[in-house]
Design a protein around this motif. Structure first.
Motif, PDB file in Angstrom:
ATOM      1  N   LEU A   1       0.817  -1.223   0.000  1.00 20.08           N
ATOM      2  CA  LEU A   1       0.000   0.000   0.000  1.00 20.08           C
ATOM      3  C   LEU A   1       0.847   1.268   0.000  1.00 20.08           C
ATOM      4  O   LEU A   1       0.437   2.292  -0.549  1.00 20.08           O
ATOM      5  CB  LEU A   1      -0.896   0.041   1.240  1.00 20.08           C
ATOM      6  N   ILE A   2       1.987   1.216   0.630  1.00 16.95           N
ATOM      7  CA  ILE A   2       2.807   2.417   0.842  1.00 16.95           C
ATOM      8  C   ILE A   2       3.698   2.652  -0.374  1.00 16.95           C
ATOM      9  O   ILE A   2       4.515   1.799  -0.730  1.00 16.95           O
ATOM     10  CB  ILE A   2       3.656   2.268   2.114  1.00 16.95           C
ATOM     11  N   PRO A   3       3.562   3.811  -1.013  1.00 17.94           N
ATOM     12  CA  PRO A   3       4.363   4.079  -2.212  1.00 17.94           C
ATOM     13  C   PRO A   3       5.842   4.291  -1.881  1.00 17.94           C
ATOM     14  O   PRO A   3       6.202   4.700  -0.773  1.00 17.94           O
ATOM     15  CB  PRO A   3       3.732   5.358  -2.780  1.00 17.94           C
ATOM     16  N   SER A   4       6.679   4.037  -2.852  1.00 21.40           N
ATOM     17  CA  SER A   4       8.121   4.221  -2.650  1.00 21.40           C
ATOM     18  C   SER A   4       8.468   5.696  -2.452  1.00 21.40           C
ATOM     19  O   SER A   4       9.529   6.018  -1.919  1.00 21.40           O
ATOM     20  CB  SER A   4       8.899   3.644  -3.831  1.00 21.40           C
ATOM     21  N   SER A   5       7.566   6.600  -2.819  1.00 19.42           N
ATOM     22  CA  SER A   5       7.814   8.039  -2.665  1.00 19.42           C
ATOM     23  C   SER A   5       7.672   8.519  -1.210  1.00 19.42           C
ATOM     24  O   SER A   5       7.887   9.700  -0.928  1.00 19.42           O
ATOM     25  CB  SER A   5       6.854   8.834  -3.548  1.00 19.42           C
TER      26      SER A   5
ATOM     27  N   THR B   1      -4.239   9.897  -1.500  1.00 17.55           N
ATOM     28  CA  THR B   1      -3.906   9.583  -2.902  1.00 17.55           C
ATOM     29  C   THR B   1      -3.602   8.097  -3.064  1.00 17.55           C
ATOM     30  O   THR B   1      -3.718   7.560  -4.178  1.00 17.55           O
ATOM     31  CB  THR B   1      -2.704  10.392  -3.421  1.00 17.55           C
ATOM     32  N   TRP B   2      -3.262   7.400  -2.020  1.00 18.84           N
ATOM     33  CA  TRP B   2      -2.917   5.963  -2.114  1.00 18.84           C
ATOM     34  C   TRP B   2      -4.125   5.145  -2.545  1.00 18.84           C
ATOM     35  O   TRP B   2      -3.986   4.195  -3.311  1.00 18.84           O
ATOM     36  CB  TRP B   2      -2.419   5.411  -0.793  1.00 18.84           C
ATOM     37  N   SER B   3      -5.293   5.488  -2.031  1.00 20.84           N
ATOM     38  CA  SER B   3      -6.486   4.691  -2.332  1.00 20.84           C
ATOM     39  C   SER B   3      -7.000   4.958  -3.748  1.00 20.84           C
ATOM     40  O   SER B   3      -7.838   4.237  -4.245  1.00 20.84           O
ATOM     41  CB  SER B   3      -7.582   4.967  -1.316  1.00 20.84           C
ATOM     42  N   GLN B   4      -6.498   6.004  -4.399  1.00 20.14           N
ATOM     43  CA  GLN B   4      -6.959   6.341  -5.738  1.00 20.14           C
ATOM     44  C   GLN B   4      -6.150   5.632  -6.816  1.00 20.14           C
ATOM     45  O   GLN B   4      -6.373   5.841  -7.984  1.00 20.14           O
ATOM     46  CB  GLN B   4      -6.885   7.861  -5.936  1.00 20.14           C
TER      47      GLN B   4
ATOM     48  N   ALA C   1      -0.461  15.757   5.075  1.00 18.90           N
ATOM     49  CA  ALA C   1      -0.318  14.315   5.327  1.00 18.90           C
ATOM     50  C   ALA C   1      -1.603  13.584   4.935  1.00 18.90           C
ATOM     51  O   ALA C   1      -1.563  12.536   4.275  1.00 18.90           O
ATOM     52  CB  ALA C   1       0.025  14.065   6.794  1.00 18.90           C
ATOM     53  N   HIS C   2      -2.734  14.135   5.323  1.00 10.90           N
ATOM     54  CA  HIS C   2      -4.037  13.537   5.008  1.00 10.90           C
ATOM     55  C   HIS C   2      -4.217  13.417   3.496  1.00 10.90           C
ATOM     56  O   HIS C   2      -4.601  12.359   2.980  1.00 10.90           O
ATOM     57  CB  HIS C   2      -5.152  14.383   5.633  1.00 10.90           C
TER      58      HIS C   2
END
Length: 189
Positions: free
Chosen positions: A146-150, A185-188, A179-180
């Motif tokens: 789930l967590i992007p490399s960015s 953006t992860w869920s999109q 932060a929010h």
């Protein structure tokens, strides 16, 4: 009994690993994500342990554990199958006030190694308090996807903003929104 989650600052803390097999290697690999102030005492070393000790120039003594070996260490990892030795080292650790982890022997542990994710300044630990290491491992893998490399770059940006902006409610609100929005953006994807 569940474990209290805490992140230890390992700066200037010496760590000793007793053992040189596969499990000792796994613990060494985890510890190297956070410190290189690690010494090893073992009768034998796996090829992986030898390689990492040489690559990282770690202190190694080829011998068995002797009473008093832990006196100068803050943390000791006992990665040997010898349960009576685990018990002796754990008891001795109380004399020297050092934290002890005896691999796979919770009775001789002050702490456990959680399954964790480390991406830049982000560290997420997952534990089931020993109930199911397999669940912790698979949950870690799920979260890691789930967590992007960015995330590392984003955390550096947030750190820079915290240093440059004046403290106060406005800064807190702005950083919270940033932060929010980033996490949303992860869920999109």
């Amino acid at each position: 009994m569940s474990y209290f989650p805490a992140f230890l600052k390992l700066d200037n803390k010496k760590i000793l690993i007793v053992g040189g097999g596969y499990i000792a290697y796994e613990k060494l690999e985890h510890l190297l994500d956070f410190s290189s102030n690690i010494s090893i005492i073992a009768l034998e070393l796996s090829d992986d342990m030898k390689r990492v000790i040489e690559e990282k120039s770690l202190n190694f003594e080829k011998r068995g554990y002797q009473k008093g070996d832990i006196k100068d260490f803050a943390i000791v990892i006992v990665a040997v199958d010898d349960i009576p030795l685990q018990a002796r080292i754990f008891a001795e650790s109380k004399e020297y006030n050092c934290l002890c982890n005896s691999v796979d022997s919770v009775d001789y542990c002050d702490f456990i190694f959680p399954s964790y994710i480390k991406k830049g300044d982000l560290t997420i630990a997952v534990s089931t308090s020993g109930a199911s290491p397999a669940v912790a491992k698979h949950l870690r893998k799920y979260l890691q996807e789930l967590i992007p490399s960015s995330i590392g770059e984003f955390l550096q940006e947030m750190k820079d903003l915290r240093k440059s902006l004046p403290k106060g409610k406005e800064r807190m609100k702005m950083l919270d929104k940033k932060a929010h929005d980033y996490i949303n953006t992860w869920s999109q994807k």
